[in-house]
Design a protein around this motif. Sequence first.
Motif, PDB file in Angstrom:
ATOM      1  N   MET A   1       0.841  -1.203   0.000  1.00 53.09           N
ATOM      2  CA  MET A   1       0.000   0.000   0.000  1.00 53.09           C
ATOM      3  C   MET A   1       0.871   1.246   0.000  1.00 53.09           C
ATOM      4  SD  MET A   1      -3.104  -0.843   2.652  1.00 53.09           S
ATOM      5  CE  MET A   1      -4.234   0.384   2.021  1.00 53.09           C
ATOM      6  N   PRO A   2       0.390   2.336  -0.600  1.00 53.03           N
ATOM      7  CA  PRO A   2       1.152   3.586  -0.597  1.00 53.03           C
ATOM      8  C   PRO A   2       1.318   4.116   0.830  1.00 53.03           C
ATOM      9  CG  PRO A   2      -0.655   3.634  -2.178  1.00 53.03           C
ATOM     10  CD  PRO A   2      -0.858   2.430  -1.319  1.00 53.03           C
ATOM     11  N   ILE A   3       2.419   4.816   1.074  1.00 49.12           N
ATOM     12  CA  ILE A   3       2.739   5.241   2.436  1.00 49.12           C
ATOM     13  C   ILE A   3       3.329   6.653   2.435  1.00 49.12           C
ATOM     14  CG2 ILE A   3       5.082   4.279   2.392  1.00 49.12           C
ATOM     15  CD1 ILE A   3       4.523   3.320   5.290  1.00 49.12           C
ATOM     16  N   GLU A   4       3.026   7.404   3.505  1.00 48.19           N
ATOM     17  CA  GLU A   4       3.642   8.717   3.709  1.00 48.19           C
ATOM     18  C   GLU A   4       4.907   8.466   4.524  1.00 48.19           C
ATOM     19  OE1 GLU A   4       5.241  12.081   4.667  1.00 48.19           O
ATOM     20  OE2 GLU A   4       4.343  11.070   6.398  1.00 48.19           O
ATOM     21  N   GLU A   5       6.058   8.916   4.025  1.00 48.97           N
ATOM     22  CA  GLU A   5       7.343   8.476   4.576  1.00 48.97           C
ATOM     23  C   GLU A   5       7.679   9.003   5.968  1.00 48.97           C
ATOM     24  OE1 GLU A   5      10.161  11.801   2.356  1.00 48.97           O
ATOM     25  OE2 GLU A   5       9.937   9.818   1.454  1.00 48.97           O
ATOM     26  N   ILE A   6       7.279  10.202   6.320  1.00 46.67           N
ATOM     27  CA  ILE A   6       7.637  10.751   7.638  1.00 46.67           C
ATOM     28  C   ILE A   6       6.821  10.100   8.750  1.00 46.67           C
ATOM     29  CG2 ILE A   6       7.733  12.835   9.069  1.00 46.67           C
ATOM     30  CD1 ILE A   6       9.800  12.841   6.871  1.00 46.67           C
ATOM     31  N   THR A   7       5.513   9.987   8.532  1.00 41.70           N
ATOM     32  CA  THR A   7       4.632   9.427   9.566  1.00 41.70           C
ATOM     33  C   THR A   7       4.552   7.907   9.484  1.00 41.70           C
ATOM     34  OG1 THR A   7       2.683   9.594   8.129  1.00 41.70           O
ATOM     35  CG2 THR A   7       3.183  11.498   9.551  1.00 41.70           C
ATOM     36  N   GLY A   8       4.862   7.346   8.314  1.00 43.04           N
ATOM     37  CA  GLY A   8       4.705   5.912   8.116  1.00 43.04           C
ATOM     38  C   GLY A   8       3.259   5.487   7.944  1.00 43.04           C
ATOM     39  N   ILE A   9       2.376   6.451   7.697  1.00 38.67           N
ATOM     40  CA  ILE A   9       0.948   6.153   7.579  1.00 38.67           C
ATOM     41  C   ILE A   9       0.606   5.777   6.137  1.00 38.67           C
ATOM     42  CG2 ILE A   9      -1.383   7.140   7.726  1.00 38.67           C
ATOM     43  CD1 ILE A   9      -0.314   8.863  10.076  1.00 38.67           C
ATOM     44  N   GLN A  10      -0.112   4.660   6.001  1.00 38.72           N
ATOM     45  CA  GLN A  10      -0.543   4.199   4.688  1.00 38.72           C
ATOM     46  C   GLN A  10      -1.860   4.859   4.312  1.00 38.72           C
ATOM     47  OE1 GLN A  10      -0.748  -0.048   5.357  1.00 38.72           O
ATOM     48  NE2 GLN A  10       1.279  -0.341   4.474  1.00 38.72           N
ATOM     49  N   PHE A  11      -2.036   5.096   3.017  1.00 32.09           N
ATOM     50  CA  PHE A  11      -3.338   5.564   2.532  1.00 32.09           C
ATOM     51  C   PHE A  11      -3.888   4.533   1.564  1.00 32.09           C
ATOM     52  CE2 PHE A  11       0.199   8.031   0.800  1.00 32.09           C
ATOM     53  CZ  PHE A  11       0.127   7.821  -0.569  1.00 32.09           C
ATOM     54  N   PRO A  12      -5.191   4.572   1.302  1.00 29.80           N
ATOM     55  CA  PRO A  12      -5.818   3.504   0.510  1.00 29.80           C
ATOM     56  C   PRO A  12      -5.184   3.325  -0.863  1.00 29.80           C
ATOM     57  CG  PRO A  12      -7.490   4.854   1.549  1.00 29.80           C
ATOM     58  CD  PRO A  12      -6.182   5.553   1.761  1.00 29.80           C
ATOM     59  N   ALA A  13      -5.145   2.074  -1.283  1.00 28.70           N
ATOM     60  CA  ALA A  13      -4.633   1.760  -2.611  1.00 28.70           C
ATOM     61  C   ALA A  13      -5.607   2.234  -3.673  1.00 28.70           C
ATOM     62  CB  ALA A  13      -4.421   0.254  -2.734  1.00 28.70           C
ATOM     63  N   SER A  14      -5.118   2.382  -4.874  1.00 27.28           N
ATOM     64  CA  SER A  14      -5.967   2.781  -5.989  1.00 27.28           C
ATOM     65  C   SER A  14      -7.114   1.787  -6.122  1.00 27.28           C
ATOM     66  CB  SER A  14      -5.144   2.797  -7.281  1.00 27.28           C
ATOM     67  OG  SER A  14      -5.940   3.191  -8.365  1.00 27.28           O
ATOM     68  N   GLY A  15      -8.307   2.318  -6.345  1.00 25.48           N
ATOM     69  CA  GLY A  15      -9.485   1.469  -6.452  1.00 25.48           C
ATOM     70  C   GLY A  15     -10.276   1.399  -5.168  1.00 25.48           C
ATOM     71  N   GLU A  16      -9.644   1.762  -4.048  1.00 25.95           N
ATOM     72  CA  GLU A  16     -10.333   1.758  -2.758  1.00 25.95           C
ATOM     73  C   GLU A  16     -10.686   3.166  -2.289  1.00 25.95           C
ATOM     74  OE1 GLU A  16     -11.183  -1.036  -0.807  1.00 25.95           O
ATOM     75  OE2 GLU A  16     -10.757  -1.982  -2.725  1.00 25.95           O
ATOM     76  N   ARG A  17     -10.110   4.166  -2.931  1.00 24.96           N
ATOM     77  CA  ARG A  17     -10.195   5.522  -2.396  1.00 24.96           C
ATOM     78  C   ARG A  17     -11.550   6.190  -2.563  1.00 24.96           C
ATOM     79  NH1 ARG A  17      -4.382   6.718  -5.105  1.00 24.96           N
ATOM     80  NH2 ARG A  17      -3.296   5.180  -3.851  1.00 24.96           N
ATOM     81  N   GLU A  18     -12.404   5.612  -3.417  1.00 22.38           N
ATOM     82  CA  GLU A  18     -13.731   6.192  -3.599  1.00 22.38           C
ATOM     83  C   GLU A  18     -14.721   5.681  -2.558  1.00 22.38           C
ATOM     84  OE1 GLU A  18     -14.516   8.720  -5.682  1.00 22.38           O
ATOM     85  OE2 GLU A  18     -12.351   8.716  -5.988  1.00 22.38           O
ATOM     86  N   LYS A  19     -14.275   4.784  -1.690  1.00 22.08           N
ATOM     87  CA  LYS A  19     -15.126   4.265  -0.627  1.00 22.08           C
ATOM     88  C   LYS A  19     -14.800   5.021   0.657  1.00 22.08           C
ATOM     89  CE  LYS A  19     -14.798  -0.315  -2.729  1.00 22.08           C
ATOM     90  NZ  LYS A  19     -14.250  -1.670  -2.562  1.00 22.08           N
ATOM     91  N   ALA A  20     -15.819   5.692   1.201  1.00 22.37           N
ATOM     92  CA  ALA A  20     -15.582   6.499   2.406  1.00 22.37           C
ATOM     93  C   ALA A  20     -14.987   5.663   3.534  1.00 22.37           C
ATOM     94  CB  ALA A  20     -16.888   7.152   2.860  1.00 22.37           C
TER      95      ALA A  20
END
Length: 203
Positions: A1-20
Amino acid sequence: MPIEEITGIQFPASGEREKAGSWVSVLEAIGRFSAGRLKDTAFLTADTADEVLSAYMARVNASLGLEDATVDFVAFAAEAQAATHGRSMELEVALMQKIMLSSLLGRVQSWTFGGLPGPAEGLYGHCASTHLGCQALGCPSILGGEASIVHVTGLNPAAALVAAAWIRQELAGQAGGEAPFVFSLVLDLPSWRVAMKRHFGAS
């Protein structure tokens, strides 16, 4: 999964981001990161941090549809602690922001000049997939005159970083791999509320 490097927090993968609901785990991770920073600096005691985080998690999971106002951890914690500390919610937010900004290696700056100029629909019109994530994370975002520059604003510095990393990836995908310049900024509480209402109709 994609990740923000400083916080280490992942965000939704493509295809999942339209689901709240896919943003709930991101909000939980931002809550844990934020509570950890406030606990590490003794702004919150370990017990208080755990208590606020637990209440925040319950609120996030009760708002799976995200139809109501965004559940931002800093706003939630400030509201919970203002009376306890005998301070205004605005001051509580400012103190939390200062602590968190100091731990993020200068990656997020404080914007103290009111709302950023530019049409609220600019970014979302250019890349519709950014709207839901920006709303969920409480990060009103604006194109800086062209698609190669984006200003991401938020109340919580960690949320602004995650939103910036995600927007950068979304726009790079749309532009064939060319990543835009994305700047993360935090707003004071009144300015953030105005921006949230302007962008998402949140009260």
